[in-house]
Design an enzyme around this catalytic site. Structure first.
Site, PDB file in Angstrom:
ATOM      1  N   ASN A 164       2.767  28.313  13.959  1.00 15.40           N
ATOM      2  CA  ASN A 164       4.038  28.842  13.440  1.00 15.40           C
ATOM      3  C   ASN A 164       3.857  29.665  12.171  1.00 15.40           C
ATOM      4  O   ASN A 164       4.397  30.767  12.051  1.00 15.40           O
ATOM      5  CB  ASN A 164       5.009  27.691  13.145  1.00 15.40           C
ATOM      6  CG  ASN A 164       5.539  27.043  14.421  1.00 15.40           C
ATOM      7  OD1 ASN A 164       5.446  27.627  15.508  1.00 15.40           O
ATOM      8  ND2 ASN A 164       6.074  25.843  14.306  1.00 15.40           N
TER       9      ASN A 164
ATOM     10  N   ALA B  66      13.098  15.698  27.818  1.00 16.32           N
ATOM     11  CA  ALA B  66      13.330  14.578  28.742  1.00 16.32           C
ATOM     12  C   ALA B  66      14.385  14.955  29.779  1.00 16.32           C
ATOM     13  O   ALA B  66      14.259  14.630  30.967  1.00 16.32           O
ATOM     14  CB  ALA B  66      13.760  13.337  27.966  1.00 16.32           C
TER      15      ALA B  66
ATOM     16  N   ASP C   8      28.522  30.824  34.681  1.00 21.01           N
ATOM     17  CA  ASP C   8      28.212  30.385  33.315  1.00 21.01           C
ATOM     18  C   ASP C   8      29.456  29.791  32.685  1.00 21.01           C
ATOM     19  O   ASP C   8      30.578  30.269  32.902  1.00 21.01           O
ATOM     20  CB  ASP C   8      27.714  31.600  32.504  1.00 21.01           C
ATOM     21  CG  ASP C   8      26.936  31.190  31.257  1.00 21.01           C
ATOM     22  OD1 ASP C   8      27.546  30.548  30.390  1.00 21.01           O
ATOM     23  OD2 ASP C   8      25.748  31.522  31.153  1.00 21.01           O
TER      24      ASP C   8
ATOM     25  N   THR D 183      10.689  24.352  31.799  1.00 21.59           N
ATOM     26  CA  THR D 183       9.957  24.638  30.566  1.00 21.59           C
ATOM     27  C   THR D 183       8.619  23.908  30.530  1.00 21.59           C
ATOM     28  O   THR D 183       8.460  22.864  31.181  1.00 21.59           O
ATOM     29  CB  THR D 183      10.820  24.181  29.365  1.00 21.59           C
ATOM     30  OG1 THR D 183      10.015  24.142  28.186  1.00 21.59           O
ATOM     31  CG2 THR D 183      11.380  22.768  29.566  1.00 21.59           C
ATOM     32  N   ASP D 184       7.692  24.436  29.738  1.00 20.49           N
ATOM     33  CA  ASP D 184       6.410  23.736  29.564  1.00 20.49           C
ATOM     34  C   ASP D 184       6.572  22.458  28.732  1.00 20.49           C
ATOM     35  O   ASP D 184       5.672  21.626  28.687  1.00 20.49           O
ATOM     36  CB  ASP D 184       5.360  24.656  28.925  1.00 20.49           C
ATOM     37  CG  ASP D 184       5.731  25.153  27.531  1.00 20.49           C
ATOM     38  OD1 ASP D 184       6.872  24.897  27.070  1.00 20.49           O
ATOM     39  OD2 ASP D 184       4.881  25.801  26.884  1.00 20.49           O
TER      40      ASP D 184
HETATM   41  P1  NAD Z   1      20.293  29.794  26.404  1.00 17.97           P
HETATM   42  O1  NAD Z   1      20.687  28.598  25.605  1.00 17.97           O
HETATM   43  O2  NAD Z   1      20.138  31.106  25.720  1.00 17.97           O
HETATM   44  O3  NAD Z   1      21.349  30.020  27.578  1.00 17.97           O
HETATM   45  C1  NAD Z   1      21.846  28.966  28.355  1.00 17.97           C
HETATM   46  C2  NAD Z   1      23.020  29.488  29.172  1.00 17.97           C
HETATM   47  O4  NAD Z   1      23.510  28.401  29.968  1.00 17.97           O
HETATM   48  C3  NAD Z   1      24.180  29.996  28.322  1.00 17.97           C
HETATM   49  O5  NAD Z   1      24.680  31.202  28.841  1.00 17.97           O
HETATM   50  C4  NAD Z   1      25.230  28.888  28.434  1.00 17.97           C
HETATM   51  O6  NAD Z   1      26.558  29.349  28.307  1.00 17.97           O
HETATM   52  C5  NAD Z   1      24.934  28.355  29.830  1.00 17.97           C
HETATM   53  N1  NAD Z   1      25.372  26.953  29.982  1.00 17.97           N
HETATM   54  C6  NAD Z   1      25.110  25.912  29.145  1.00 17.97           C
HETATM   55  N2  NAD Z   1      25.723  24.795  29.591  1.00 17.97           N
HETATM   56  C7  NAD Z   1      26.362  25.138  30.744  1.00 17.97           C
HETATM   57  C8  NAD Z   1      27.158  24.414  31.667  1.00 17.97           C
HETATM   58  N3  NAD Z   1      27.443  23.117  31.492  1.00 17.97           N
HETATM   59  N4  NAD Z   1      27.645  25.070  32.736  1.00 17.97           N
HETATM   60  C9  NAD Z   1      27.380  26.385  32.938  1.00 17.97           C
HETATM   61  N5  NAD Z   1      26.664  27.130  32.080  1.00 17.97           N
HETATM   62  C10 NAD Z   1      26.140  26.513  30.993  1.00 17.97           C
HETATM   63  O7  NAD Z   1      18.964  29.348  27.147  1.00 17.97           O
HETATM   64  P2  NAD Z   1      17.664  30.199  27.520  1.00 17.97           P
HETATM   65  O8  NAD Z   1      16.740  30.176  26.382  1.00 17.97           O
HETATM   66  O9  NAD Z   1      18.078  31.494  28.123  1.00 17.97           O
HETATM   67  O10 NAD Z   1      17.040  29.271  28.663  1.00 17.97           O
HETATM   68  C11 NAD Z   1      17.424  29.419  30.013  1.00 17.97           C
HETATM   69  C12 NAD Z   1      16.644  28.428  30.858  1.00 17.97           C
HETATM   70  O11 NAD Z   1      15.242  28.645  30.717  1.00 17.97           O
HETATM   71  C13 NAD Z   1      16.880  26.964  30.477  1.00 17.97           C
HETATM   72  O12 NAD Z   1      16.948  26.207  31.650  1.00 17.97           O
HETATM   73  C14 NAD Z   1      15.667  26.595  29.643  1.00 17.97           C
HETATM   74  O13 NAD Z   1      15.390  25.215  29.747  1.00 17.97           O
HETATM   75  C15 NAD Z   1      14.596  27.447  30.305  1.00 17.97           C
HETATM   76  N6  NAD Z   1      13.478  27.860  29.429  1.00 17.97           N
HETATM   77  C16 NAD Z   1      13.706  28.441  28.204  1.00 17.97           C
HETATM   78  C17 NAD Z   1      12.635  28.851  27.417  1.00 17.97           C
HETATM   79  C18 NAD Z   1      12.850  29.547  26.087  1.00 17.97           C
HETATM   80  O14 NAD Z   1      11.877  29.802  25.365  1.00 17.97           O
HETATM   81  N7  NAD Z   1      14.073  29.909  25.704  1.00 17.97           N
HETATM   82  C19 NAD Z   1      11.339  28.656  27.867  1.00 17.97           C
HETATM   83  C20 NAD Z   1      11.129  28.055  29.128  1.00 17.97           C
HETATM   84  C21 NAD Z   1      12.210  27.667  29.897  1.00 17.97           C
HETATM   85  P1  TYD Z   2      12.049  26.791  18.631  1.00 16.00           P
HETATM   86  O1  TYD Z   2      12.251  28.273  18.607  1.00 16.00           O
HETATM   87  O2  TYD Z   2      13.191  25.897  18.322  1.00 16.00           O
HETATM   88  O3  TYD Z   2      11.417  26.441  20.058  1.00 16.00           O
HETATM   89  P2  TYD Z   2      10.783  25.041  20.619  1.00 16.00           P
HETATM   90  O4  TYD Z   2      11.099  23.961  19.684  1.00 16.00           O
HETATM   91  O5  TYD Z   2      11.508  24.890  21.921  1.00 16.00           O
HETATM   92  O6  TYD Z   2       9.326  25.310  20.768  1.00 16.00           O
HETATM   93  O7  TYD Z   2      10.887  26.428  17.613  1.00 16.00           O
HETATM   94  C1  TYD Z   2       9.593  27.028  17.700  1.00 16.00           C
HETATM   95  C2  TYD Z   2       8.706  26.374  16.660  1.00 16.00           C
HETATM   96  O8  TYD Z   2       9.208  26.718  15.344  1.00 16.00           O
HETATM   97  C3  TYD Z   2       8.726  24.856  16.705  1.00 16.00           C
HETATM   98  O9  TYD Z   2       7.423  24.357  16.411  1.00 16.00           O
HETATM   99  C4  TYD Z   2       9.705  24.450  15.611  1.00 16.00           C
HETATM  100  C5  TYD Z   2       9.538  25.563  14.586  1.00 16.00           C
HETATM  101  N1  TYD Z   2      10.768  25.867  13.799  1.00 16.00           N
HETATM  102  C6  TYD Z   2      10.717  25.883  12.396  1.00 16.00           C
HETATM  103  O10 TYD Z   2       9.657  25.654  11.773  1.00 16.00           O
HETATM  104  N2  TYD Z   2      11.872  26.174  11.709  1.00 16.00           N
HETATM  105  C7  TYD Z   2      13.051  26.425  12.338  1.00 16.00           C
HETATM  106  O11 TYD Z   2      14.084  26.648  11.646  1.00 16.00           O
HETATM  107  C8  TYD Z   2      13.082  26.416  13.761  1.00 16.00           C
HETATM  108  C9  TYD Z   2      14.357  26.696  14.515  1.00 16.00           C
HETATM  109  C10 TYD Z   2      11.911  26.143  14.466  1.00 16.00           C
END
Ligand code: NAD
Ligand code: TYD
Length: 353
Positions: A258, A161, A37, A134-135
């Site tokens: 939301n 993207a 990381d 991600t979806d």
């Molecule tokens: P997060 O932002 O909490 O964590 C990302 C981690 O990646 C951090 O620890 C950061 O330090 C590390 N990182 C970022 N850039 C880096 C780099 N250049 N080199 C090495 N490490 C780096 O993200 P998350 O929410 O835990 O998501 C993790 C994965 O799951 C991502 O690939 C995201 O696209 C995918 N994902 C997330 C969600 C969600 O709801 N959070 C849903 C579906 C998929």
């Molecule tokens: P988010 O947690 O950023 O996830 P994603 O955009 O990846 O789905 O946002 C979840 C939903 O909440 C999204 O429709 C955007 C909305 N949102 C707000 O209305 N206010 C906020 O301050 C944030 C961060 C998100």
């Protein structure tokens, strides 16, 4: 000790990554888990404090954009498998700074693919490159339908993207070079250790501090929420059982508008904080919509449920309450991550709306 596998988990100090690392370190003492990381604002070693002394866990600070450093990590740790989660993950930040998302999410992924291809070239058998996606790559739904594994990609934000691009590269390395990969595309996660820029932890934090709750647009966008530990369990099952080259959607059939979700959260918070019913709802403030805001996500995870027997373990209200309890208990964690740069980010993101 001779480990059966040496798994490189990228982004292990982030939200989902830390849950994946914890699950694997505790469940598989015969695997060595290497957490790679960069420790960006979203990565925090405090998320894994409980594992610091585990004999099958090691941390290495590497930026995946640095191809040489990635290669060195493969060589040093003799990596047999990858679970790739490292990414820039917040849509709003991708609107402000798209290039950073291309660098980490696309170039970083290609660097990992190149290292895996190079080090595994004569021995692909038994190896696995698991790409966590991600979806959001599927785009936006109207009121009907769900994303299936065969849904055509149609990303709208720089974040989605960049993730779509990385998915295409992973599949291209399978088709062109025989890289043994799997991909999963998951819906919105919630739970402990999520950085308070995403909806649920941000709103918990604001309610606690009696700050405005910035709802984008009319609050009518729909997201499909999954408990982060259920995502980690799905990754475990797919990592061990999925056929090479396959894709799985992960989600809990749990769609929420939301504004409805925010009202449930307000009710839970009023109760937990001993406030009058309706007090937190008064903090709701409708603000300018997010640019290119996807209307609705909904994921069909029946392939995963049918093929590999996974299903979500928690009802949403129960998970939300657990999450609120976690944030209200772990004030030191929250104070640490919201000091410093967080304040600057917050001002830029919300005072101009
Ligand atoms: P997060 O932002 O909490 O964590 C990302 C981690 O990646 C951090 O620890 C950061 O330090 C590390 N990182 C970022 N850039 C880096 C780099 N250049 N080199 C090495 N490490 C780096 O993200 P998350 O929410 O835990 O998501 C993790 C994965 O799951 C991502 O690939 C995201 O696209 C995918 N994902 C997330 C969600 C969600 O709801 N959070 C849903 C579906 C998929
Ligand atoms: P988010 O947690 O950023 O996830 P994603 O955009 O990846 O789905 O946002 C979840 C939903 O909440 C999204 O429709 C955007 C909305 N949102 C707000 O209305 N206010 C906020 O301050 C944030 C961060 C998100």
């Amino acid at each position: 000790m001779d480990f059966q596998k040496r798994i490189l988990v990228t982004g292990g100090a982030g939200f989902i990554g830390s849950h994946v690392v914890r699950l694997f370190v505790n469940k598989y003492p015969h695997y060595k888990i290497i957490n790679l990381d960069k420790l960006t604002y979203a990565g925090n070693l405090a998320n894994l404090k409980d594992l610091e002394n585990s004999p099958n866990y090691e941390f290495t600070k590497v930026d995946i954009v640095d191809a040489e450093a990635v290669q060195e990590a493969f060589e040093k740790f003799q990596i047999t498998d990858v679970i790739h989660l490292a990414a820039e993950s917040h849509v709003d930040r991708s609107i402000t700074n798209p290039t950073e998302f291309v660098m980490t999410n696309v170039i970083g992924t290609v660097n990992l693919l190149n290292s895996a291809k190079f080090y595994w070239k004569d021995a692909m058998e038994g190896k696995r490159f698991y790409h966590v996606s991600t979806d959001e790559v599927y785009g936006s739904l109207g009121n009907e339908g769900m994303f299936e594994e065969t849904t055509a990609y149609d990303p709208h934000s720089p974040y989605s993207a960049s993730k779509a691009s990385s998915d295409h590269f992973v599949r291209a390395y399978h088709d062109t070079f025989g890289l043994p990969m799997v991909i999963s595309n998951c819906s919105n996660n919630y739970g402990s250790f999520q950085f308070p820029e995403k909806l649920i932890p941000l709103f918990i934090h604001n309610i606690q501090n009696k700050k405005a709750l910035p709802v984008y647009g009319k609050g009518e966008n729909v997201r499909d929420w999954l408990w982060v530990e259920d995502h980690a369990r799905a990754i475990d099952v797919i990592f061990h059982q999925a056929k090479t080259g396959s894709t799985y959607n992960i989600g809990g059939h749990n769609e929420w508008k939301n504004i409805d979700l925010i009202k449930v959260l307000c009710k839970i918070m009023d109760k937990k904080l001993g406030r009058a019913a309706g007090e937190s709802e008064e903090l709701i403030s409708y603000v300018k919509d997010r640019a290119g805001h996807d209307l609705r996500y909904a994921i069909d995870s029946s392939k995963l449920q049918r093929d590999l027997g996974w299903k979500p373990s928690l009802q949403f209200e129960e998970g939300l309450e657990k999450t609120v309890d976690w944030y209200l208990t772990n004030t030191e964690w929250l104070n640490n991550v919201t000091s410093g740069d967080y304040k600057k980010y917050y001002e830029n993101q919300y005072t101009k709306r």
